[in-house]
Design a protein around this motif. Structure first.
Motif, PDB file in Angstrom:
ATOM      1  N   HIS A  84       0.792  -1.233   0.000  1.00  0.00           N
ATOM      2  CA  HIS A  84       0.000   0.000   0.000  1.00  0.00           C
ATOM      3  C   HIS A  84       0.826   1.285   0.000  1.00  0.00           C
ATOM      4  N   LEU A  85       2.122   1.204   0.264  1.00  0.00           N
ATOM      5  CA  LEU A  85       2.945   2.414   0.416  1.00  0.00           C
ATOM      6  C   LEU A  85       4.195   2.327  -0.456  1.00  0.00           C
ATOM      7  N   GLN A  87       5.681   4.471  -2.393  1.00  0.00           N
ATOM      8  CA  GLN A  87       6.580   5.620  -2.292  1.00  0.00           C
ATOM      9  C   GLN A  87       7.367   5.597  -0.984  1.00  0.00           C
ATOM     10  N   ASP A 116      -8.440   4.805  -1.816  1.00  0.00           N
ATOM     11  CA  ASP A 116      -8.057   6.187  -2.045  1.00  0.00           C
ATOM     12  C   ASP A 116      -7.436   6.802  -0.792  1.00  0.00           C
ATOM     13  N   ARG A 118      -5.606   5.105   1.419  1.00  0.00           N
ATOM     14  CA  ARG A 118      -4.245   4.550   1.480  1.00  0.00           C
ATOM     15  C   ARG A 118      -3.334   5.271   0.491  1.00  0.00           C
ATOM     16  N   GLN A 119      -3.861   5.545  -0.714  1.00  0.00           N
ATOM     17  CA  GLN A 119      -3.070   6.263  -1.711  1.00  0.00           C
ATOM     18  C   GLN A 119      -2.728   7.666  -1.223  1.00  0.00           C
ATOM     19  N   ARG A 120      -3.683   8.310  -0.587  1.00  0.00           N
ATOM     20  CA  ARG A 120      -3.451   9.659  -0.076  1.00  0.00           C
ATOM     21  C   ARG A 120      -2.396   9.648   1.030  1.00  0.00           C
ATOM     22  N   ASP A 122       0.073   7.516   1.311  1.00  0.00           N
ATOM     23  CA  ASP A 122       1.365   7.313   0.646  1.00  0.00           C
ATOM     24  C   ASP A 122       1.859   8.602   0.003  1.00  0.00           C
ATOM     25  N   ASP A 123       0.923   9.408  -0.496  1.00  0.00           N
ATOM     26  CA  ASP A 123       1.288  10.667  -1.148  1.00  0.00           C
ATOM     27  C   ASP A 123       1.744  11.725  -0.139  1.00  0.00           C
ATOM     28  N   GLU A 124       1.136  11.747   1.049  1.00  0.00           N
ATOM     29  CA  GLU A 124       1.370  12.847   1.989  1.00  0.00           C
ATOM     30  C   GLU A 124       2.333  12.529   3.127  1.00  0.00           C
ATOM     31  N   ALA A 127       6.422  13.253   2.761  1.00  0.00           N
ATOM     32  CA  ALA A 127       6.877  14.641   2.876  1.00  0.00           C
ATOM     33  C   ALA A 127       6.891  15.092   4.327  1.00  0.00           C
TER      34      ALA A 127
END
Length: 391
Positions: A84-85, A87, A116, A118-120, A122-124, A127
């Motif tokens: 799921h992660l 990145q 969605d 889980r994707q968010r 990974d995106d946030e 950083a």
């Protein structure tokens, strides 16, 4: 002799190398598990196969010097990160984040139920993890879970609240351990009350100053409050009310959307309905604390003296939530109010006051860390409510 910039560079490089080594160990652990799974004989009974599978973490533990439970936990975290992660997992291999950060993010993704979400994450998360401490990351992850799947968070919280309980375990030497599994806002109120009561001046039976430590007094007060027939008031102390500050979005407060109430310092979250229900049963009172730049904003008042009045102190504490020094999570109500521009040149004004713990206040005052002298300007956005359990 190496200069400071070279030493700092070497430290950052060593940190990245350590993170890469951790990632390599995780990858090797997963590879060992996968290889052992492939070598399992297909011609055995299901019970035998299950037994052999359960022995794999034990084999890894023997090779790595970890406990079997640590191996199981690491494998679960690695599997979630790989699935799921991507990145975060890739950054782990490069040394951009370390094992503790990956574990925290992986545990968080395990709480999420929607792709969605889980994707968010990974995106946030990556950083944020790169620029914050592990403690800050864990608090951010709590807020993320409560915010991104607010409806599911409320369902899980209700299910967990049904499990509330008190457990007493008797230990050696005449001592026992009292544990309570409670909703966070109730636990925060209990902690606040004990903290407030423990600070009150006290004397022993002979009129001498109380020599107990703060934590000892809190333990004794808890016993008194739970066992005394007059638990509403502790003899020798003034009547008190114990406040816990929470933030609730205006849209949540009106019922337009489902959401959560959060502690002022972000350390815990509960469904907003729990706070609102408590406000309707006569055990608490509410008032609104105005902190936006509007007419009669307490932060906009300018005072001539050095010490701010209580109304300004309370507003600054609510705004800052914790010590403003990066990475410090000392709650604001345990901090000192620091004038950015020293008084009297700097006025006692909301824009010139910050919450700093005593240690960082001293460091800043002595100019040991220059950037503490010039932090980013204070700001606060949102609707703030102060929730108080009255004793």
């Amino acid at each position: 002799m190496p200069n400071a910039s070279r030493l700092a560079h070497d430290l950052r490089r060593a940190t990245r190398e350590r993170a890469r080594a951790e990632a390599a160990e995780w990858v090797a652990t997963v590879a060992f598990r996968d290889g052992a799974m492939k070598r399992l004989s297909p011609d055995v009974t299901p019970l035998r196969r299950l037994t052999e599978q359960s022995a794999i973490p034990l084999q890894i533990a023997a090779e790595t010097g970890q406990s079997e439970g640590q191996v199981v936990n690491r494998l679960a975290c690695a599997d979630r990160a790989i699935e799921h992660l991507p990145q975060v997992w890739g950054a782990f291999g490069k040394g951009d984040v370390d094992a503790a950060q990956v574990q925290a993010i992986s545990l968080a993704v395990g709480k999420l139920e929607r792709d969605d979400s889980r994707q968010r994450l990974d995106d946030e998360a990556l950083a944020y993890a790169r620029t914050h401490t592990l403690a800050e990351l864990r608090r951010w992850l709590k807020r993320f879970i409560a915010r991104v799947e607010a409806d599911l968070f409320a369902e899980r919280a209700e299910a967990e609240r049904a499990k509330r309980h008190v457990h007493i375990e008797h230990l050696d030497d005449g001592m026992a351990l009292l544990q309570a599994y409670l909703p966070s806002h109730h636990a925060a109120a209990i902690g606040a009350r004990l903290e407030r009561l423990a600070k009150q001046p006290a004397t022993d039976d002979e009129g001498q100053p109380d020599r107990r430590t703060r934590v000892q007094r809190q333990a004794d007060l808890l016993t008194h409050l739970l066992t005394s027939a007059s638990a509403d008031h502790v003899p020798g102390t003034p009547g008190l009310r114990c406040d816990i500050a929470v933030t609730i979005d205006a849209a949540v407060l009106t019922g337009a959307v489902v959401g959560q109430a959060s502690a002022a310092d972000g350390s815990w979250h509960v469904p907003a309905t729990w706070i609102l229900d408590s406000a309707l049963v006569g055990e608490a009172f509410w008032h609104r604390l105005l902190v936006d730049p509007i007419t009669d904003n307490t932060l906009a008042h300018d005072y001539r003296g050095y010490s701010p009045p209580d109304v300004l102190r309370r507003a600054v504490q609510f705004r800052d939530q914790v010590c403003v020094t990066p990475g410090c999570l000392v709650p604001a109500d345990r901090c000192e109010l620091d004038h950015d521009i020293p008084w009297p040149a700097g006025h006692t004004h909301g824009t010139n006051l910050r919450c700093r713990c005593k240690r960082h206040h001293n460091i800043k005052g002595h100019g040991v860390v220059p950037h503490l002298v010039d932090p980013p300007p204070p700001s606060f956005h949102g609707f703030a409510m102060d929730f108080a359990f009255a004793s």
